[in-house]
Design a protein around this motif. Structure first.
Motif, short mmCIF file in Angstrom:
data_model
loop_
_atom_site.label_atom_id
_atom_site.label_comp_id
_atom_site.label_asym_id
_atom_site.label_seq_id
_atom_site.Cartn_x
_atom_site.Cartn_y
_atom_site.Cartn_z
N ALA A 63 -1.11 -16.65 11.70
CA ALA A 63 -0.01 -15.68 11.61
C ALA A 63 -0.25 -14.71 10.47
O ALA A 63 -0.85 -15.05 9.47
N GLN A 64 0.28 -13.52 10.63
CA GLN A 64 0.17 -12.50 9.60
C GLN A 64 1.55 -12.31 8.98
O GLN A 64 2.54 -12.34 9.65
N GLY A 65 1.57 -12.05 7.71
CA GLY A 65 2.84 -11.75 7.09
C GLY A 65 2.71 -11.74 5.61
O GLY A 65 2.22 -12.68 5.04
N PRO A 66 3.14 -10.64 4.93
CA PRO A 66 2.95 -10.55 3.52
C PRO A 66 3.76 -11.55 2.76
O PRO A 66 4.65 -12.15 3.29
N ALA A 67 3.41 -11.71 1.48
CA ALA A 67 4.02 -12.78 0.74
C ALA A 67 4.16 -12.55 -0.73
O ALA A 67 4.34 -11.51 -1.22
N LYS B 241 1.83 -16.16 4.48
CA LYS B 241 2.43 -15.02 3.78
C LYS B 241 1.81 -14.82 2.40
O LYS B 241 1.63 -13.70 1.94
N ILE B 242 1.49 -15.93 1.73
CA ILE B 242 0.82 -15.81 0.43
C ILE B 242 -0.55 -15.16 0.61
O ILE B 242 -0.94 -14.27 -0.15
N GLU B 243 -1.26 -15.59 1.63
CA GLU B 243 -2.57 -15.01 1.90
C GLU B 243 -2.45 -13.51 2.16
O GLU B 243 -3.27 -12.71 1.69
N TYR B 244 -1.42 -13.11 2.91
CA TYR B 244 -1.25 -11.70 3.24
C TYR B 244 -1.01 -10.87 1.99
O TYR B 244 -1.59 -9.78 1.82
N THR B 245 -0.16 -11.34 1.10
CA THR B 245 0.14 -10.57 -0.11
C THR B 245 -1.09 -10.44 -1.00
O THR B 245 -1.35 -9.39 -1.57
N ILE B 246 -1.83 -11.53 -1.15
CA ILE B 246 -3.05 -11.46 -1.96
C ILE B 246 -4.02 -10.45 -1.35
O ILE B 246 -4.65 -9.67 -2.06
N THR B 247 -4.11 -10.44 -0.04
CA THR B 247 -5.04 -9.54 0.64
C THR B 247 -4.62 -8.08 0.50
O THR B 247 -5.44 -7.22 0.16
N HIS B 248 -3.35 -7.79 0.73
CA HIS B 248 -2.91 -6.39 0.81
C HIS B 248 -2.16 -5.90 -0.42
O HIS B 248 -1.95 -4.69 -0.56
N GLY B 249 -1.73 -6.80 -1.28
CA GLY B 249 -1.11 -6.39 -2.52
C GLY B 249 0.28 -5.81 -2.36
O GLY B 249 0.87 -5.82 -1.28
N ILE B 250 0.80 -5.29 -3.46
CA ILE B 250 2.15 -4.74 -3.51
C ILE B 250 2.06 -3.30 -3.99
O ILE B 250 1.48 -3.00 -5.03
N ARG B 251 2.63 -2.38 -3.19
CA ARG B 251 2.70 -0.95 -3.53
C ARG B 251 1.33 -0.36 -3.87
O ARG B 251 1.15 0.25 -4.93
N ASN B 252 0.38 -0.57 -2.99
CA ASN B 252 -0.92 0.08 -3.15
C ASN B 252 -0.93 1.37 -2.34
O ASN B 252 -0.85 1.35 -1.11
N LEU C 1 0.98 -24.76 -6.46
CA LEU C 1 1.57 -24.74 -7.79
C LEU C 1 2.99 -25.29 -7.82
O LEU C 1 3.54 -25.50 -8.89
N GLY C 2 3.61 -25.47 -6.66
CA GLY C 2 4.92 -26.09 -6.63
C GLY C 2 5.99 -25.26 -5.95
O GLY C 2 7.03 -25.78 -5.57
N GLY C 3 5.73 -23.96 -5.79
CA GLY C 3 6.75 -23.13 -5.18
C GLY C 3 6.48 -22.80 -3.73
O GLY C 3 7.25 -22.08 -3.10
N GLY C 4 5.38 -23.32 -3.19
CA GLY C 4 5.03 -23.01 -1.81
C GLY C 4 6.03 -23.58 -0.83
O GLY C 4 6.64 -24.62 -1.05
N GLU C 5 6.22 -22.88 0.27
CA GLU C 5 7.19 -23.30 1.29
C GLU C 5 6.47 -23.66 2.58
O GLU C 5 5.45 -23.05 2.92
N LYS C 6 7.01 -24.59 3.30
CA LYS C 6 6.46 -24.90 4.61
C LYS C 6 6.86 -23.79 5.58
O LYS C 6 7.99 -23.31 5.55
N ALA C 7 5.93 -23.42 6.41
CA ALA C 7 6.25 -22.40 7.41
C ALA C 7 7.28 -22.95 8.37
O ALA C 7 7.23 -24.11 8.76
N PRO C 8 8.26 -22.13 8.76
CA PRO C 8 9.29 -22.61 9.67
C PRO C 8 8.73 -23.07 11.01
O PRO C 8 9.23 -23.97 11.62
#
Length: 314
Positions: free
Chosen positions: A300-304, A153-164, A287-294
């Motif tokens: 997998a794809q999914g924004p973050a 999900k982190i990868e997805y958000t970096i790739t696609h951004g927020i409100r572009n 950095l400390g806030g990352g979560e393990k995938a369920p």
């Protein structure tokens, strides 16, 4: 002022012929070592101009016999470094981002590469350590994530951004401007704020928060959930903890309900290569806030990634 050259009796040196109030200037020759140093620098300068780029031209400088340039040397060093790093970069490219933690050495290499990329592209907003800037940019070091904080999900958000705009895969969440658009009256907004501050343990329950609970259920629960625990499917932040990008005091929450912030994050997929984005995701995750995938979500794809509030909501 008199002008008369003569030989100074004390030093045996000729004067320059000038005299000021009885003070004369001696015409002492330069030391021989100084003259030889001057001649050597002149010869060196001529040789340098011939061998290296030095003579200014309209569109650059003369190339010199050797054809050397600092830019060319840097390019050669960068190419050599790219060849040296190629095996690791190829391994990172071939490994799904969710699979990196299973390969500790590769994960460490990705984190180091991501840290370098973060210092170039991300510190301007998120700060050198990813702690963010209060009321401006979200922290990446806590565990509050609008759309989840696992690697994919982190990868997805970096790739696609927020409100572009004009990018259909970008992450977009929309909070209504309850005050500006007249959806709620001022008194009703005050009651909703009381309810939010109650569920976030900042105020004790009262008549205002009780009225706000009814309004919250009718207007806010569809995104934030009936208890205010957030909704990652739509990027709605959690309202029950103490993490607030734009502030959790009454005035700040009132301002957000009245007119949401609607923050924007660039879509780095249009600027950076996929391996660099994957390494950035690994670094942010570390950095400390990352979560393990369920569930193991290889590929997998999914924004973050955005802390609550980066989306412009309280």
């Amino acid at each position: 002022m008199a002008e008369h050259k003569r030989i100074d009796e004390a030093t045996g040196t000729s004067t320059v012929g000038h005299e000021w109030d009885g003070i004369e200037e001696l015409d002492t020759p330069m030391p021989r070592w100084w003259l030889w140093a001057l001649y050597v620098t002149i010869v060196w300068g001529i040789v340098y101009v011939i061998l290296y780029p030095a003579g200014p031209m309209i569109h650059g400088a003369t190339e010199g016999v050797f054809g050397w340039s600092s830019r060319g040397q840097l390019q050669a060093e960068m190419q050599a470094d790219a060849v040296r790093r190629a095996p690791v970069m190829n391994a990172i490219a071939a490994t799904p981002v969710a699979g990196l933690p299973a390969r500790p050495e590769l994960m460490q290499a990705a984190v180091q590469g991501g840290a370098a990329a973060f210092r170039v592209h991300c510190v301007q907003c998120h700060g050198a350590g990813g702690a963010g800037v209060k009321k401006l940019y979200p922290s990446l070091t806590d565990d509050d994530w609008l759309w989840g904080g696992d690697l994919s999900k982190i990868e997805y958000t970096i790739t696609h951004g927020i409100r572009n705009p004009d990018h259909k895969e970008t992450r977009t969440s929309q909070m209504p401007a309850f005050g500006r658009e007249g959806i709620l009256e001022s008194a009703q907004i005050s009651d909703v704020v009381s309810f939010v501050r109650t569920i976030s343990h900042q105020e004790k329950p009262g008549a205002s928060s009780a009225r706000g609970a009814v309004l919250f259920e009718a207007n806010c629960a569809v995104c934030h959930g009936p208890t205010g625990d957030g909704g990652r499917q739509v990027g709605a932040p959690k309202l029950t903890d103490a993490i607030w990008l734009f502030g959790g005091d009454r005035a700040s929450i009132t301002a957000t309900v009245t007119q949401p912030r609607n923050g924007v994050m660039p879509r780095w997929g249009a600027r950076l290569d996929p391996v660099t984005i994957k390494m950035l995701a690994a670094y942010v995750y570390s950095l400390g806030g990352g979560e393990k995938a369920p569930v193991p979500a290889v590929g997998a794809q999914g924004p973050a990634t955005e802390e609550r509030g980066a989306d412009g909501q309280p």
